[in-house]
Design a protein around this motif. Structure first.
Motif, PDB file in Angstrom:
ATOM      1  N   ASP A 274       0.801  -1.156   0.039  1.00 47.07           N
ATOM      2  CA  ASP A 274      -0.014   0.038   0.105  1.00 47.07           C
ATOM      3  C   ASP A 274       0.799   1.276   0.053  1.00 47.07           C
ATOM      4  O   ASP A 274       2.027   1.190   0.502  1.00 47.07           O
ATOM      5  CB  ASP A 274      -0.796   0.199   1.248  1.00 47.07           C
ATOM      6  CG  ASP A 274      -1.918  -1.222   1.441  1.00 47.07           C
ATOM      7  OD1 ASP A 274      -2.394  -1.442   0.321  1.00 47.07           O
ATOM      8  OD2 ASP A 274      -2.340  -1.615   2.344  1.00 47.07           O
ATOM      9  N   SER A 275       0.415   2.417  -0.265  1.00 49.26           N
ATOM     10  CA  SER A 275       1.017   3.732  -0.417  1.00 49.26           C
ATOM     11  C   SER A 275       1.678   3.979   0.834  1.00 49.26           C
ATOM     12  O   SER A 275       2.612   4.838   1.076  1.00 49.26           O
ATOM     13  CB  SER A 275      -0.057   4.590  -0.932  1.00 49.26           C
ATOM     14  OG  SER A 275      -1.079   4.823  -0.214  1.00 49.26           O
ATOM     15  N   ASP A 276       0.882   3.656   1.944  1.00 46.84           N
ATOM     16  CA  ASP A 276       1.364   4.102   3.307  1.00 46.84           C
ATOM     17  C   ASP A 276       2.599   3.218   3.595  1.00 46.84           C
ATOM     18  O   ASP A 276       3.281   3.044   4.756  1.00 46.84           O
ATOM     19  CB  ASP A 276       0.541   3.989   4.361  1.00 46.84           C
ATOM     20  CG  ASP A 276      -0.118   2.805   4.789  1.00 46.84           C
ATOM     21  OD1 ASP A 276       0.214   1.775   4.054  1.00 46.84           O
ATOM     22  OD2 ASP A 276      -0.927   2.706   5.539  1.00 46.84           O
ATOM     23  N   GLY A 277       2.852   2.194   2.934  1.00 45.40           N
ATOM     24  CA  GLY A 277       4.037   1.169   3.370  1.00 45.40           C
ATOM     25  C   GLY A 277       3.517  -0.206   3.804  1.00 45.40           C
ATOM     26  O   GLY A 277       4.301  -1.177   4.006  1.00 45.40           O
ATOM     27  N   ASP A 301      17.333  -1.314   4.413  1.00 47.51           N
ATOM     28  CA  ASP A 301      17.200  -0.052   3.707  1.00 47.51           C
ATOM     29  C   ASP A 301      16.747   0.076   2.239  1.00 47.51           C
ATOM     30  O   ASP A 301      16.781   0.964   1.467  1.00 47.51           O
ATOM     31  CB  ASP A 301      18.442   0.875   3.728  1.00 47.51           C
ATOM     32  CG  ASP A 301      19.780   0.106   2.951  1.00 47.51           C
ATOM     33  OD1 ASP A 301      19.309  -1.167   2.598  1.00 47.51           O
ATOM     34  OD2 ASP A 301      20.759   0.473   3.067  1.00 47.51           O
ATOM     35  N   HIS A 302      16.265  -1.252   1.777  1.00 49.69           N
ATOM     36  CA  HIS A 302      15.594  -1.228   0.454  1.00 49.69           C
ATOM     37  C   HIS A 302      14.473  -0.371   0.333  1.00 49.69           C
ATOM     38  O   HIS A 302      13.592  -0.389   1.489  1.00 49.69           O
ATOM     39  CB  HIS A 302      15.467  -2.671   0.057  1.00 49.69           C
ATOM     40  CG  HIS A 302      14.514  -2.879  -1.328  1.00 49.69           C
ATOM     41  ND1 HIS A 302      13.487  -2.654  -1.752  1.00 49.69           N
ATOM     42  CD2 HIS A 302      15.215  -3.405  -2.523  1.00 49.69           C
ATOM     43  CE1 HIS A 302      13.070  -2.832  -2.751  1.00 49.69           C
ATOM     44  NE2 HIS A 302      14.391  -3.419  -3.507  1.00 49.69           N
ATOM     45  N   PRO A 303      14.145   0.372  -0.660  1.00 52.42           N
ATOM     46  CA  PRO A 303      12.840   1.028  -0.452  1.00 52.42           C
ATOM     47  C   PRO A 303      11.531   0.450   0.097  1.00 52.42           C
ATOM     48  O   PRO A 303      10.855   1.000   0.958  1.00 52.42           O
ATOM     49  CB  PRO A 303      12.749   1.832  -2.092  1.00 52.42           C
ATOM     50  CG  PRO A 303      14.046   1.642  -2.506  1.00 52.42           C
ATOM     51  CD  PRO A 303      14.564   0.605  -1.766  1.00 52.42           C
ATOM     52  N   VAL A 304      11.357  -0.837  -0.418  1.00 53.77           N
ATOM     53  CA  VAL A 304      10.016  -1.301  -0.196  1.00 53.77           C
ATOM     54  C   VAL A 304      10.088  -1.901   1.510  1.00 53.77           C
ATOM     55  O   VAL A 304       9.361  -1.463   2.271  1.00 53.77           O
ATOM     56  CB  VAL A 304       9.845  -2.571  -0.982  1.00 53.77           C
ATOM     57  CG1 VAL A 304       8.778  -3.619  -0.353  1.00 53.77           C
ATOM     58  CG2 VAL A 304       9.897  -2.478  -2.448  1.00 53.77           C
ATOM     59  N   MET A 305      11.261  -2.300   1.816  1.00 52.56           N
ATOM     60  CA  MET A 305      11.158  -2.519   3.222  1.00 52.56           C
ATOM     61  C   MET A 305      11.378  -1.259   4.213  1.00 52.56           C
ATOM     62  O   MET A 305      10.703  -1.158   5.262  1.00 52.56           O
ATOM     63  CB  MET A 305      12.729  -3.439   3.431  1.00 52.56           C
ATOM     64  CG  MET A 305      12.687  -4.679   2.861  1.00 52.56           C
ATOM     65  SD  MET A 305      11.543  -5.960   3.901  1.00 52.56           S
ATOM     66  CE  MET A 305      12.861  -5.933   5.216  1.00 52.56           C
ATOM     67  N   ALA A 306      12.170  -0.266   3.675  1.00 56.23           N
ATOM     68  CA  ALA A 306      12.125   0.935   4.559  1.00 56.23           C
ATOM     69  C   ALA A 306      10.575   1.490   4.540  1.00 56.23           C
ATOM     70  O   ALA A 306      10.609   2.008   5.791  1.00 56.23           O
ATOM     71  CB  ALA A 306      13.230   1.752   3.684  1.00 56.23           C
ATOM     72  N   LYS A 307      10.064   1.383   3.527  1.00 53.06           N
ATOM     73  CA  LYS A 307       8.560   2.022   3.649  1.00 53.06           C
ATOM     74  C   LYS A 307       7.793   1.315   4.515  1.00 53.06           C
ATOM     75  O   LYS A 307       7.032   1.644   5.337  1.00 53.06           O
ATOM     76  CB  LYS A 307       8.155   2.221   2.130  1.00 53.06           C
ATOM     77  CG  LYS A 307       6.719   2.718   2.124  1.00 53.06           C
ATOM     78  CD  LYS A 307       6.530   2.984   0.582  1.00 53.06           C
ATOM     79  CE  LYS A 307       5.278   3.649   0.386  1.00 53.06           C
ATOM     80  NZ  LYS A 307       4.728   3.709  -1.112  1.00 53.06           N
ATOM     81  N   TYR A 391      -6.677   4.165   5.384  1.00 55.45           N
ATOM     82  CA  TYR A 391      -6.089   5.459   4.627  1.00 55.45           C
ATOM     83  C   TYR A 391      -5.638   4.846   3.247  1.00 55.45           C
ATOM     84  O   TYR A 391      -5.863   5.780   2.241  1.00 55.45           O
ATOM     85  CB  TYR A 391      -4.792   5.571   5.340  1.00 55.45           C
ATOM     86  CG  TYR A 391      -5.298   6.652   6.645  1.00 55.45           C
ATOM     87  CD1 TYR A 391      -5.742   7.984   6.567  1.00 55.45           C
ATOM     88  CD2 TYR A 391      -4.977   6.067   8.131  1.00 55.45           C
ATOM     89  CE1 TYR A 391      -6.163   8.892   7.589  1.00 55.45           C
ATOM     90  CE2 TYR A 391      -5.353   6.973   9.233  1.00 55.45           C
ATOM     91  CZ  TYR A 391      -5.820   8.184   8.832  1.00 55.45           C
ATOM     92  OH  TYR A 391      -6.106   8.694  10.098  1.00 55.45           O
ATOM     93  N   ALA A 392      -4.886   3.759   3.300  1.00 48.11           N
ATOM     94  CA  ALA A 392      -4.557   3.404   1.885  1.00 48.11           C
ATOM     95  C   ALA A 392      -4.511   1.639   1.830  1.00 48.11           C
ATOM     96  O   ALA A 392      -4.050   0.912   2.549  1.00 48.11           O
ATOM     97  CB  ALA A 392      -2.979   3.581   2.129  1.00 48.11           C
ATOM     98  N   ASN A 393      -5.433   1.466   0.857  1.00 50.72           N
ATOM     99  CA  ASN A 393      -5.855   0.000   0.383  1.00 50.72           C
ATOM    100  C   ASN A 393      -6.682  -0.020  -0.885  1.00 50.72           C
ATOM    101  O   ASN A 393      -7.835  -0.875  -0.666  1.00 50.72           O
ATOM    102  CB  ASN A 393      -6.638  -0.626   1.720  1.00 50.72           C
ATOM    103  CG  ASN A 393      -6.851  -2.102   1.623  1.00 50.72           C
ATOM    104  OD1 ASN A 393      -6.149  -2.865   0.946  1.00 50.72           O
ATOM    105  ND2 ASN A 393      -7.655  -2.527   2.652  1.00 50.72           N
TER     106      ASN A 393
END
Length: 684
Positions: A274-277, A301-307, A391-393
Motif C-alpha cells: 500500500d502507499s503508506d507502506g 534500507d531497500h525502498p520497499v522494506m524501509a517504507k 487510509y491506503a488499501n
C-alpha cells in the motif's frame, strides 16, 4: 466552534424536559466531533485489538535483527501494561478467560526482550499456560512465530508451498478463493514456509519453561481439526507429503521450480504494498511480508522494506500511551468519516456548506478507489468504484464501506457544488460496483463475490479464524439501505434478491446474526432500518419478533449490551455489559420499526444514553467490533446451524476469535440514535 441546532420536536405527550435533554445530548455530541475533526476533513478513532499485535511486532523486530529499535522496549511495556491479574492476556475487554495464543506470544516477546523467566509477569503467564494444556493447544500462527525464533520445528507446521501462486482460477485452492485477509497473509507465509528461516534465541532467553517435560518429549503435531471429517486426515497426509518433498528437494538441490515460485510470490507481494507502506490494510500481511522479503535478501534500507518499517512510525497505525506503544491491527478513517457524516445528516445539520461537512465530503469523494483490485480477478469486466476502510488499501475496497459511503453522500447529490465535482458519477460507479459484487445467494460478502468454497476451511493452515468471506446480513442490509436511499426500488432484481436473502437469514427467535459487529443487536440494528428504507411492511409479524427480541434484552437501566462471547455461547446472545454503541443499535432498530408499543423502551434507552454521556461522549471500554467471530466454520452462520451448535459446545477458550474496539463507535452511533428519535418525534 461551529454548532448545529436540532429542531424541537412536536410529538404530542412528549416531555418538554426530555426533548430538551435529547437535544442537549445530541448537540454536545456534535460539538465533540467537530472539535476532533482532522485538518483535512476526516475523523478516525483508535482500532484496539489485543496483545498479539505488540507481541508479534516485538518478535518481528528480533527476527529482522533490529534489537536496538526504539520500539522494542515500548512494545514490551505495552504487554506488561495489559496482562491480566491471572497471568494471561485476553482478546477483548473483560473476557471471561484469557487466550492461550496471545499469552504464549506475549510470553515469547517478553523473553525476547530480555525479561527473565523468573520475572513475576512471566511466572504468572507460564503457570496460566500450563493450566490450559500448554503449547499443545496453540494455533497455527503461534506455531509459525515460535518456529521463526527457533522454538518450534518448521517440519511440524502446516506446509504452504509457494507454488500455489500458479494454481489456475478453476482449481479449488487458487489463492483468490481465500478471503482477502487470508490470501494476503498466505502469500508471504508461503515464502517463510518454503525457506524455513529462524533467528534462534540465545540460551538464556529460550522458552524452556514452556516445555516442562523437555522438547524431546513434546508432541509438536497439530491436533485434529474440528469439523473437518475425513478431509482432516487427507490434508494431514498431504501436508506430510509436501514436507517430505521439500526436504528431498533441498537435500538434492532440486530448487529450480521452487525458486521461480518464490520469485513470483515476491512480485505479487511487492505489487500489493500500500502507499503508506503496509499491506492489505491489516497487520498480518504487513508483518509477514516484511519478514518474507527480508529472508529473500531485501536489505532493511531497500525502498520497499524501509517504507514498510517506516509505517510503524505512522500515527495512522501507532498509538503511544506513556512508555508503551500499541500498533493497531487496522485503521478506520473512511469508515469513521462516513459514519460521522451519516450521524450529522440524522441530526439535521442546517447547512450542507458548513466547513466541517464540506471538508469531510470532499475527503470521502477523493478516497473512492478507481483502480482494479484483487476482486477484479473474478470480475475482469467490472469497473472499479468502491471505497476501502483504511487510509491506503487500493487492492481491497470493501462492500460495507462502499454502501455506507453511498448513504453518507446521497444527501449531497442534488447540490450544484457537489454535482460539479462529480458526485453523481461517483455514486453511480459505487452502485454499479456493488451490483456486480452481489453473490448468488442475494447477499454480499465484505471483499469478494461468492467467496464460499468450504473446502478451504479444512486445511491445517486455516485454524486461525475465518478463511472465507461469505455473504453476511449486516453488509447486505447496508447495501439495501444505500440503494433505497438512492431511489432504487425494492422490486429491482438486485434489491429483490437481497431482501429475500435478509428474510431467509432471520433466526426463529426474530433476531439476525451480526458478522462485523457484536452481534445480534448489531444485526437487528442494521436490518430493520434497511427494511424500512426499502419500503417493506414494518407491521408484519417478523418485524414484531425482532422488536420483541430487542425489548426482551433491554436491561433495567434502559441500556443494551452483548458480550463478544455471544459468538460462542448461545446463552450470551443479546446479553452483556450495557454499552452506548449497542444501545444505539437497538434504538435505531426500534425507531425504524415505528411501533407504538415500543415507545417506552425507546425512551428508556435514550435516558440511558443521556445519563451516561460524559463531556460530550460516552465512555466504553467494551469491544463491540468483530474481526473474526471465532466459530471457524466458514459459511453463512445462523444460531440454529448444527455446525455452529457443535462449535458452541466446545467453549469460548477454543475460539479463534479476533475482536475489535473502534474508538468512535461509542460516539457517532449514539448520536445517530438520539437524532433519529428526535426526528421520529417531530414527524409523529
Amino acid at each position: 466552534m461551529t454548532t448545529y441546532d436540532i429542531e424541537q420536536p412536536s410529538r404530542a405527550g412528549a416531555s418538554d424536559n426530555f426533548r430538551a435533554a435529547l437535544r442537549s445530548s445530541a448537540q454536545a455530541a456534535i460539538d465533540w466531533l467537530i472539535a476532533r475533526q482532522k485538518p483535512d476533513g476526516h475523523w478516525v478513532g483508535r482500532a484496539e485489538s489485543n496483545g498479539c499485535m505488540e507481541a508479534q511486532w516485538r518478535l518481528c523486530l528480533w527476527f529482522l535483527g533490529l534489537d536496538d529499535h526504539p520500539l522494542c522496549a515500548r512494545l514490551a511495556q505495552s504487554l506488561l501494561d495489559t496482562q491480566r491479574a491471572d497471568g494471561a492476556w485476553e482478546i477483548y475487554h473483560a473476557a471471561p478467560n484469557g487466550d492461550i495464543n496471545t499469552t504464549v506470544e506475549a510470553y515469547a516477546a517478553l523473553r525476547v526482550s530480555g525479561y527473565r523467566e523468573d520475572h513475576p509477569a512471566l511466572v504468572k503467564a507460564q503457570k496460566w499456560i500450563e493450566t490450559k494444556g500448554g503449547l499443545r493447544n496453540v494455533r497455527v500462527f503461534t506455531r509459525y512465530w515460535l518456529a521463526l525464533i527457533g522454538e518450534w520445528p518448521w517440519g511440524k507446521t502446516p506446509n504452504l508451498p509457494p507454488e500455489v501462486i500458479w494454481l489456475p482460477l478453476w482449481f479449488p485452492f487458487n489463492i483468490y478463493h481465500f478471503a482477502q485477509w487470508a490470501r494476503a497473509t498466505l502469500m508471504p507465509i508461503a515464502v517463510l514456509s518454503a525457506r524455513r528461516p529462524s533467528r534462534p534465541l540465545p540460551p538464556e532467553r529460550r522458552l524452556d519453561a514452556l516445555f516442562p517435560g523437555g522438547r524431546e518429549n513434546f508432541d509438536f503435531d497439530l491436533p485434529p481439526k474440528k469439523n473437518a471429517g475425513g478431509w482432516d486426515l487427507f490434508f494431514r497426509k498431504t501436508d506430510k507429503v509436501l514436507h517430505g518433498l521439500q526436504e528431498f528437494g533441498h537435500k538434492h538441490g532440486l530448487s529450480l521450480w521452487r525458486g521461480a515460485a518464490v520469485r513470483h510470490v515476491l512480485e505479487w507481494i511487492i505489487r500489493h504494498q500500500d502507499s503508506d507502506g503496509g499491506w492489505g490494510g491489516i497487520q498480518p500481511p504487513w508483518i509477514y511480508s516484511l519478514m518474507a522479503l527480508h529472508v529473500e535478501g531485501y536489505a532493511l534500507d531497500h525502498p520497499v522494506m524501509a517504507k514498510g518499517l517506516g509505517c510503524l512510525n505512522d500515527p495512522g497505525w501507532r498509538v503511544d500511551i506513556g512508555d508503551a506503544t500499541f500498533i493497531q491491527a487496522t485503521n478506520s478513517p473512511v469508515w469513521d468519516t462516513i459514519l460521522v457524516l451519516l450521524a450529522f445528516d440524522d441530526a439535521g445539520t442546517p447547512d450542507p456548506h458548513t466547513e466541517a461537512v464540506e471538508k469531510a465530503v470532499d475527503w470521502v469523494l477523493k478516497r473512492q478507489v478507481l483502480v482494479p483490485g484483487d476482486w477484479s480477478v473474478k470480475l475482469p469486466g467490472v469497473k472499479p468504484g468502491g471505497w476501502a476502510f483504511e487510509y491506503a488499501n487500493n487492492s481491497y475496497p470493501d462492500v460495507d464501506d462502499t454502501a455506507v459511503a453511498l448513504i453518507a453522500l446521497a444527501p449531497f447529490r442534488d447540490d450544484p457544488k457537489w454535482r460539479a465535482q462529480g458526485i453523481e458519477e461517483a455514486l453511480q460507479r459505487g452502485v454499479d460496483w456493488l451490483i456486480a459484487m452481489q453473490s448468488q445467494s442475494g447477499g454480499w460478502g465484505a471483499f469478494d463475490k461468492d467467496n464460499v468454497n468450504q473446502l478451504l476451511t479444512k486445511i491445517p493452515f486455516c485454524d486461525f479464524g475465518e478463511a472465507l468471506d461469505p455473504p453476511s446480513v449486516d453488509v447486505t442490509a447496508h447495501v439495501v439501505e444505500a440503494f433505497a436511499r438512492l431511489g432504487i426500488s425494492r422490486h429491482h432484481p438486485t434489491m429483490a434478491r437481497a431482501l429475500a436473502f435478509l428474510w431467509t437469514q432471520q433466526e426463529p427467535d426474530g433476531s439476525w446474526f451480526g458478522r462485523w459487529g457484536v452481534n445480534y443487536i448489531y444485526g437487528i440494528g442494521a436490518v430493520l432500518p434497511a427494511l424500512a428504507a426499502a419500503g417493506e411492511d414494518m407491521g408484519q409479524s417478523a418485524i414484531g419478533r425482532a422488536c420483541d427480541w430487542l425489548k426482551s434484552r433491554q436491561q433495567n437501566h434502559g441500556g443494551w449490551g452483548e458480550s463478544c462471547a455471544s459468538y460462542m455461547q448461545a446463552e450470551s446472545a443479546g446479553r452483556g455489559t450495557a454499552t452506548a454503541s449497542q444501545t444505539a443499535w437497538a434504538l435505531m432498530g426500534l425507531v425504524a420499526a415505528n411501533r407504538p408499543q415500543d415507545q417506552d423502551a425507546i425512551a428508556r434507552g435514550c435516558q440511558f444514553l443521556i445519563e451516561r454521556q460524559s463531556e460530550g461522549t460516552w465512555p466504553e471500554p467494551e469491544f463491540t467490533g468483530t474481526g473474526f467471530p471465532g466459530y471457524g466454520v466458514g459459511q453463512t452462520i445462523k444460531l440454529n446451524d448444527p455446525l455452529l451448535s457443535e462449535r458452541l459446545q466446545q467453549g469460548p477458550e477454543l475460539s479463534r476469535a479476533f475482536m475489535l474496539r473502534y474508538g468512535l463507535y461509542c460516539h457517532y452511533f449514539p448520536l445517530m440514535a438520539l437524532a433519529r428519535v428526535l426526528c421520529a418525534a417531530k414527524t409523529a
